[in-house]
Write a protein that holds these residues in place. Structure first.
Motif, PDB file in Angstrom:
ATOM      1  N   TRP A 588       0.853  -1.197   0.000  1.00 34.39           N
ATOM      2  CA  TRP A 588       0.000   0.000   0.000  1.00 34.39           C
ATOM      3  C   TRP A 588       0.883   1.239   0.000  1.00 34.39           C
ATOM      4  O   TRP A 588       1.663   1.454   0.936  1.00 34.39           O
ATOM      5  N   SER A 590       1.066   5.450  -0.297  1.00 33.49           N
ATOM      6  CA  SER A 590       0.201   6.626  -0.122  1.00 33.49           C
ATOM      7  C   SER A 590       1.030   7.893  -0.096  1.00 33.49           C
ATOM      8  O   SER A 590       2.201   7.889   0.301  1.00 33.49           O
ATOM      9  N   SER A 619      -2.848   5.322  -2.791  1.00 30.30           N
ATOM     10  CA  SER A 619      -3.824   6.199  -2.147  1.00 30.30           C
ATOM     11  C   SER A 619      -3.241   7.594  -2.003  1.00 30.30           C
ATOM     12  O   SER A 619      -2.028   7.752  -1.811  1.00 30.30           O
ATOM     13  N   TYR A 621      -4.057  11.522  -0.147  1.00 29.63           N
ATOM     14  CA  TYR A 621      -4.854  12.294   0.811  1.00 29.63           C
ATOM     15  C   TYR A 621      -4.194  13.649   0.954  1.00 29.63           C
ATOM     16  O   TYR A 621      -3.025  13.738   1.322  1.00 29.63           O
ATOM     17  N   ASP A 633      -3.299   7.930   6.944  1.00 28.27           N
ATOM     18  CA  ASP A 633      -2.731   6.733   6.324  1.00 28.27           C
ATOM     19  C   ASP A 633      -2.876   5.522   7.251  1.00 28.27           C
ATOM     20  O   ASP A 633      -3.262   4.430   6.819  1.00 28.27           O
ATOM     21  N   LEU A 636      -6.458   4.275   7.370  1.00 25.86           N
ATOM     22  CA  LEU A 636      -6.868   3.475   6.213  1.00 25.86           C
ATOM     23  C   LEU A 636      -6.134   2.137   6.165  1.00 25.86           C
ATOM     24  O   LEU A 636      -6.733   1.082   5.913  1.00 25.86           O
TER      25      LEU A 636
END
Length: 642
Positions: A588, A590, A619, A621, A633, A636
């Motif tokens: 993941w 981000s 991702s 943000y 972070d 999520l």
């Protein structure tokens, strides 16, 4: 003669213009509550009305403005008293008729009726005996029905008043402040103007007061919340303001010097009444306050730094012997010294989240003695937490809470004593047979293992997620990623990263798994980090997918301009792409949007991973390279684990 008419017309126009404008002052001037000779005055009447709600005849006071005429129609303010008062409490302690007369003389008010009822809706409504007894407290709640079905219809039958919600206001002090918020916000079809002065604990929780923020935002003309800074009831007003701010409902949050007394309430009436029944500039509402609220990061009982409703911050320090003082908050602000030797500065509006800062006194940077300190910037620094919207996921809620623990261990890799923090979920000690998965969580450059424990709000984020059943109960181990060696970019070299990997594998995992009830296997381990910790996650995690099935990389990426470090990592990915993809349940990545300082590196790295066939989830943000982004972070990423 023409000149005289012109002067008279100018005065009339000026008064008319003033009466239609929001106030320009932020506090009542001296003498505002003293009678002024030679001005027109309003009139006070005592009325009696039949209350079907109570089953008796009840009393109220009505103030009619100077120049009152039955041929005109007026808006109405219902002004409520406190738990120990009655319909005459405002008259005895607040002199509302004098305050209003002076405002009318200055052309600052829209003509209105002010109705002061008895808010204790029971047959014997005198403030005698134990005013806190259950039946008397219940009578204040019962007044809602009396107000809506008995008093308002009486006023609208006996007086020439406008009867639509846009011309009806309710406000009160203490218990009456709670009533005003409860009744006004609970009946937006009846009231468009609502004010609570030092609202008492009878005030409903914000979620009950404003269950539909969008509706409230649309229907309210003005919502006013005020309190004295020494009032023990400040938390009632603060919690309401916090909720309204979070949900973007325009309002005034007004704090001033004072306690739970008429000094504050008179000023509240003076300010609030000037807004009523006029056009409202909602964008300016956050500027209407004298003081700000102490920052959540202040040490116990420290009044400063303060945060104003528009997120400007006020810093204050008494240092009479200092010749020059500055606030270093990323940019430097010059502080101003008063005659007592106190230095003060007000910043511009600050972005949400935690800001490290120092006070620079005659050139020497020092920590603010009024603020908590954090290890950031490579040293201990003061910090101020600026509230922001979208932060309820780490609010302190009434849910089961886990614990933050600290563990010391000796590292053979660094040949030194080290420590990490461990979050244990609610019920950890009560369920000795349960074993838990583990998230290993890494801080950024210039910080240490306290970063996620303090700045990161890890425990609150996990408490709330677990309570909401959005994340599985887990241990979170917050490591110290500082491995010694050179600082700066050199500290991100292969040797330092390898040193981290060795300590993680050889020391940290064995200590954790022998000291805590940990579920075994790679499927029960996750590794994540921000910035520098993101690089450590990439380096150690990609090489050890047989040990970690979940990797989280926050605001990081291999340096695009450092092929000496990056190329070997990409070569490893190319040679092991199939294994990496099959072993990892989640890679993941981000970023904090284009303003994140690591954005370009991450973008280049993602393109390289696409080329190599490495699977990942991305991702974004907004917020840059900051703690609000990394808290989000974690929020999520934790939901995707195990």
């Amino acid at each position: 003669m023409r000149n005289i008419y012109a002067v008279i017309l100018g005065i009339l126009l000026l008064n008319t213009s003033n009466s239609l404008a929001q106030p320009t002052v932020k506090e009542a001037p001296k003498g505002f509550d003293q009678p002024t000779a030679g001005i027109a005055t309003g009139k006070l009447d005592s009325i009696s009305y039949t209350s079907k709600t109570v089953g008796t005849v009840r009393k109220a006071l009505v103030y009619t403005p100077p120049g009152y005429s039955k041929r005109k129609k007026y808006p109405v303010l219902y002004l409520l008293h406190g738990i120990g008062g009655d319909e005459k409490e405002w008259l005895r302690g607040g002199r509302p008729q004098v305050i209003l007369d002076n405002l009318y003389a200055a052309g600052k008010l829209k003509p209105m009726l002010v109705v002061m009822p008895n808010g204790r809706a029971m047959k014997d409504d005198r403030p005698v005996g134990n005013v806190f007894s259950p039946e008397k407290v219940a009578a204040f709640a019962n007044f809602e029905q009396d107000l809506l079905t008995d008093l308002i219809p009486y006023i609208e039958k006996k007086y020439p008043v406008l009867t639509n919600r846009e011309n009806r206001a309710v406000a009160g002090l203490s218990m009456g402040g709670g009533q005003s918020l409860n009744f006004g916000l609970g009946n937006l079809d009846k009231f468009a103007w609502v004010g609570g002065f030092s609202s008492a604990p009878n005030t409903k929780m914000p979620e009950q007061l404003v269950p539909d923020p969008a509706k409230a935002k649309k229907q309210l003309k003005l919502l006013w919340i005020s309190c004295g800074d020494q009032d023990g009831l400040v938390p009632i007003s603060q919690r309401t303001h916090d909720y309204l701010y979070e949900h973007n409902v325009p309002h005034v949050y007004y704090l001033e010097a004072g306690g739970h007394d008429f000094k504050v309430w008179k000023n509240g009436l003076y300010m609030f009444s000037q807004f009523l029944f006029k056009p409202v500039d909602t964008a300016a509402l956050p500027t209407y306050t004298v003081l700000g609220a102490p920052a959540a990061t202040n040490v116990r009982n420290a009044k400063y730094p303060q945060i104003l409703p528009d997120n400007r911050a006020v810093f204050r320090l008494k240092a009479p012997g200092v010749q020059q003082a500055q606030l270093d908050l990323g940019r430097k602000y010059e502080m101003v010294k008063d005659s007592s030797g106190t230095w003060t500065v007000t910043t511009d509006t600050l972005s949400r989240g935690l800001h490290y800062y120092s006070l620079v006194l005659d050139g020497l940077p020092v920590a603010d003695p009024a603020s908590d300190t954090f290890y950031g910037m490579g040293r201990m620094a003061s910090g101020i937490e600026i509230p922001g919207r979208g932060t309820s996921f780490y609010a302190l809620r009434d849910v089961p809470h886990g614990e933050m623990r600290m563990k010391r261990f000796f590292s053979k890799v660094t040949n030194s004593w080290r420590q990490f923090y461990v979050y244990t979920p609610p019920g950890y000690d009560a369920n000795p047979a349960t074993k838990y998965p583990v998230l290993y969580l890494l801080h950024g450059g210039g910080e240490d293992e306290t970063g996620w424990a303090k700045q990161g709000k890890t425990d609150l984020i996990l408490d709330n997620l677990i309570a909401d059943k959005k994340a599985k109960p887990m241990l979170v181990v917050m490591l110290d990623g500082n491995m010694g060696g050179p600082g700066g970019l050199a500290g991100f070299g292969e040797q330092t990263l390898k040193r981290f990997e060795d300590e993680l594998r050889q020391t940290v995992l064995p200590v954790v798994e022998s000291s805590y009830r940990v579920a075994a296997g790679a499927n029960n381990r996750a590794l994540a980090g921000l910035s520098m910790g993101g690089l450590q996650t990439l380096y150690a995690g990609i090489k050890n997918t047989d040990m970690f099935q979940y990797l989280g990389v926050f605001s990081s990426g291999f340096f695009a301009n450092n092929p000496q470090l990056s190329d070997p990592q990409y070569a490893f990915m190319k040679a092991n792409a199939s294994t990496i993809n099959s072993n990892l349940k989640q890679l993941w990545l981000s970023m904090g949007g284009p303003e994140d300082i690591a954005y370009a590196n991450n973008k280049v790295m993602r393109a390289k991973m696409d080329e190599l066939g490495i699977k990942y989830v991305y991702s974004e943000y907004p917020g840059g390279h900051t703690w609000p982004v990394w808290r989000h972070d974690l929020y999520l990423f934790a939901q995707k684990l195990f």
